[in-house]
Design a protein around this motif. Structure first.
Motif, mmCIF file in Angstrom:
data_model
loop_
_atom_site.group_PDB
_atom_site.id
_atom_site.type_symbol
_atom_site.label_atom_id
_atom_site.label_comp_id
_atom_site.label_asym_id
_atom_site.label_seq_id
_atom_site.Cartn_x
_atom_site.Cartn_y
_atom_site.Cartn_z
ATOM 1 N N GLU A 1 -18.177 2.228 9.337
ATOM 2 C CA GLU A 1 -17.069 2.423 8.397
ATOM 3 C C GLU A 1 -16.510 1.060 8.001
ATOM 4 O OE1 GLU A 1 -15.791 5.301 7.190
ATOM 5 O OE2 GLU A 1 -17.309 6.472 8.221
ATOM 6 N N LYS A 2 -16.201 0.871 6.725
ATOM 7 C CA LYS A 2 -15.685 -0.414 6.254
ATOM 8 C C LYS A 2 -14.193 -0.582 6.495
ATOM 9 C CE LYS A 2 -19.175 -1.223 2.802
ATOM 10 N NZ LYS A 2 -19.485 -1.525 1.435
ATOM 11 N N ASP A 3 -13.461 0.509 6.736
ATOM 12 C CA ASP A 3 -12.016 0.417 6.894
ATOM 13 C C ASP A 3 -11.589 0.312 8.361
ATOM 14 O OD1 ASP A 3 -12.665 2.947 7.661
ATOM 15 O OD2 ASP A 3 -11.089 3.932 6.509
ATOM 16 N N GLY A 4 -12.460 -0.183 9.200
ATOM 17 C CA GLY A 4 -12.116 -0.366 10.598
ATOM 18 C C GLY A 4 -12.300 0.891 11.432
ATOM 19 N N GLY A 5 -12.920 1.898 10.889
ATOM 20 C CA GLY A 5 -13.177 3.112 11.632
ATOM 21 C C GLY A 5 -12.058 4.125 11.552
ATOM 22 N N SER A 6 -10.903 3.741 11.063
ATOM 23 C CA SER A 6 -9.785 4.666 10.966
ATOM 24 C C SER A 6 -9.884 5.439 9.668
ATOM 25 C CB SER A 6 -8.465 3.894 11.014
ATOM 26 O OG SER A 6 -7.382 4.744 10.774
ATOM 27 N N LYS A 7 -9.822 6.753 9.767
ATOM 28 C CA LYS A 7 -9.908 7.565 8.560
ATOM 29 C C LYS A 7 -8.540 7.979 8.055
ATOM 30 C CE LYS A 7 -14.464 9.103 9.585
ATOM 31 N NZ LYS A 7 -15.502 9.620 8.831
ATOM 32 N N ASP A 8 -7.501 7.767 8.841
ATOM 33 C CA ASP A 8 -6.154 8.114 8.416
ATOM 34 C C ASP A 8 -5.483 6.856 7.871
ATOM 35 O OD1 ASP A 8 -3.804 9.405 7.944
ATOM 36 O OD2 ASP A 8 -3.088 9.237 9.998
ATOM 37 N N THR A 9 -5.604 6.651 6.580
ATOM 38 C CA THR A 9 -5.053 5.445 5.960
ATOM 39 C C THR A 9 -3.971 5.807 4.950
ATOM 40 O OG1 THR A 9 -6.780 5.488 4.299
ATOM 41 C CG2 THR A 9 -7.183 4.136 6.251
ATOM 42 N N SER A 10 -3.237 6.876 5.206
ATOM 43 C CA SER A 10 -2.223 7.302 4.254
ATOM 44 C C SER A 10 -1.010 6.367 4.297
ATOM 45 C CB SER A 10 -1.800 8.741 4.526
ATOM 46 O OG SER A 10 -1.265 8.859 5.816
ATOM 47 N N LEU A 11 -0.401 6.204 3.172
ATOM 48 C CA LEU A 11 0.772 5.357 3.025
ATOM 49 C C LEU A 11 1.999 6.082 3.558
ATOM 50 C CD1 LEU A 11 2.036 2.800 1.689
ATOM 51 C CD2 LEU A 11 2.300 4.195 -0.358
ATOM 52 N N PRO B 1 3.993 10.437 6.128
ATOM 53 C CA PRO B 1 2.819 10.104 5.317
ATOM 54 C C PRO B 1 2.993 10.629 3.891
ATOM 55 C CG PRO B 1 2.159 11.102 7.400
ATOM 56 C CD PRO B 1 3.638 11.246 7.293
ATOM 57 N N SER B 2 2.556 9.853 2.932
ATOM 58 C CA SER B 2 2.734 10.248 1.532
ATOM 59 C C SER B 2 1.982 11.534 1.210
ATOM 60 C CB SER B 2 2.271 9.129 0.603
ATOM 61 O OG SER B 2 0.895 8.875 0.792
ATOM 62 N N THR B 3 0.953 11.842 1.982
ATOM 63 C CA THR B 3 0.207 13.075 1.745
ATOM 64 C C THR B 3 1.001 14.305 2.169
ATOM 65 O OG1 THR B 3 -0.863 12.827 3.894
ATOM 66 C CG2 THR B 3 -2.038 11.973 1.964
ATOM 67 N N GLU B 4 2.001 14.145 3.050
ATOM 68 C CA GLU B 4 2.814 15.265 3.518
ATOM 69 C C GLU B 4 4.191 15.310 2.857
ATOM 70 O OE1 GLU B 4 3.058 15.311 7.769
ATOM 71 O OE2 GLU B 4 0.911 14.943 7.994
ATOM 72 N N ALA B 5 4.580 14.226 2.194
ATOM 73 C CA ALA B 5 5.916 14.141 1.605
ATOM 74 C C ALA B 5 6.020 14.997 0.348
ATOM 75 C CB ALA B 5 6.234 12.690 1.270
ATOM 76 N N LEU B 6 7.226 15.449 0.072
ATOM 77 C CA LEU B 6 7.523 16.193 -1.151
ATOM 78 C C LEU B 6 8.129 15.218 -2.147
ATOM 79 C CD1 LEU B 6 9.240 19.218 0.595
ATOM 80 C CD2 LEU B 6 6.897 19.107 -0.234
ATOM 81 N N LYS B 7 7.631 15.222 -3.381
ATOM 82 C CA LYS B 7 8.108 14.273 -4.387
ATOM 83 C C LYS B 7 8.920 15.019 -5.433
ATOM 84 C CE LYS B 7 6.544 10.434 -7.175
ATOM 85 N NZ LYS B 7 5.398 9.671 -7.671
ATOM 86 N N PHE B 8 10.114 14.490 -5.723
ATOM 87 C CA PHE B 8 10.989 15.086 -6.726
ATOM 88 C C PHE B 8 11.718 13.970 -7.454
ATOM 89 C CE2 PHE B 8 15.217 16.923 -7.810
ATOM 90 C CZ PHE B 8 14.792 17.881 -8.710
ATOM 91 N N ARG B 9 11.543 13.919 -8.765
ATOM 92 C CA ARG B 9 12.167 12.911 -9.627
ATOM 93 C C ARG B 9 11.912 11.486 -9.133
ATOM 94 N NH1 ARG B 9 17.885 15.798 -11.135
ATOM 95 N NH2 ARG B 9 16.945 17.513 -12.283
ATOM 96 N N GLY B 10 10.683 11.227 -8.714
ATOM 97 C CA GLY B 10 10.278 9.882 -8.328
ATOM 98 C C GLY B 10 10.671 9.466 -6.917
#
Length: 69
Positions: free
Chosen positions: A22-32, A44-53
């Motif tokens: 893997e090129k990213d160091g082996g870690s697959k959880d790279t969410s912001l 994690p941004s993948t779990e966050a709810l977004k409203f009006r920015g």
């Protein structure tokens, strides 16, 4: 026949040890990680709810932000 099985086994072992890494160091959880606009918790941004920015950690925080707006 036994040589064919041995050859397949050797190829499998060589592939296992010398396959591309893997090129990213082996870690697959790279969410912001983003900060909740209501309570300040980082999620994690993948779990966050977004409203009006803005991001929120839960439906409760989102609802409280909607009530205040």
């Amino acid at each position: 026949m036994k040589y064919l099985v041995l050859l397949v086994l050797i190829i499998g072992v060589l592939w296992y040890f010398f396959r591309p890494k893997e090129k990213d160091g082996g870690s697959k959880d790279t969410s912001l990680m983003v900060e909740c606009a209501a309570c300040g918790v980082y999620v994690p941004s993948t779990e966050a709810l977004k409203f009006r920015g803005e991001y929120y950690c839960s439906k409760e925080c989102l609802d409280s932000a909607k009530e205040g707006a």
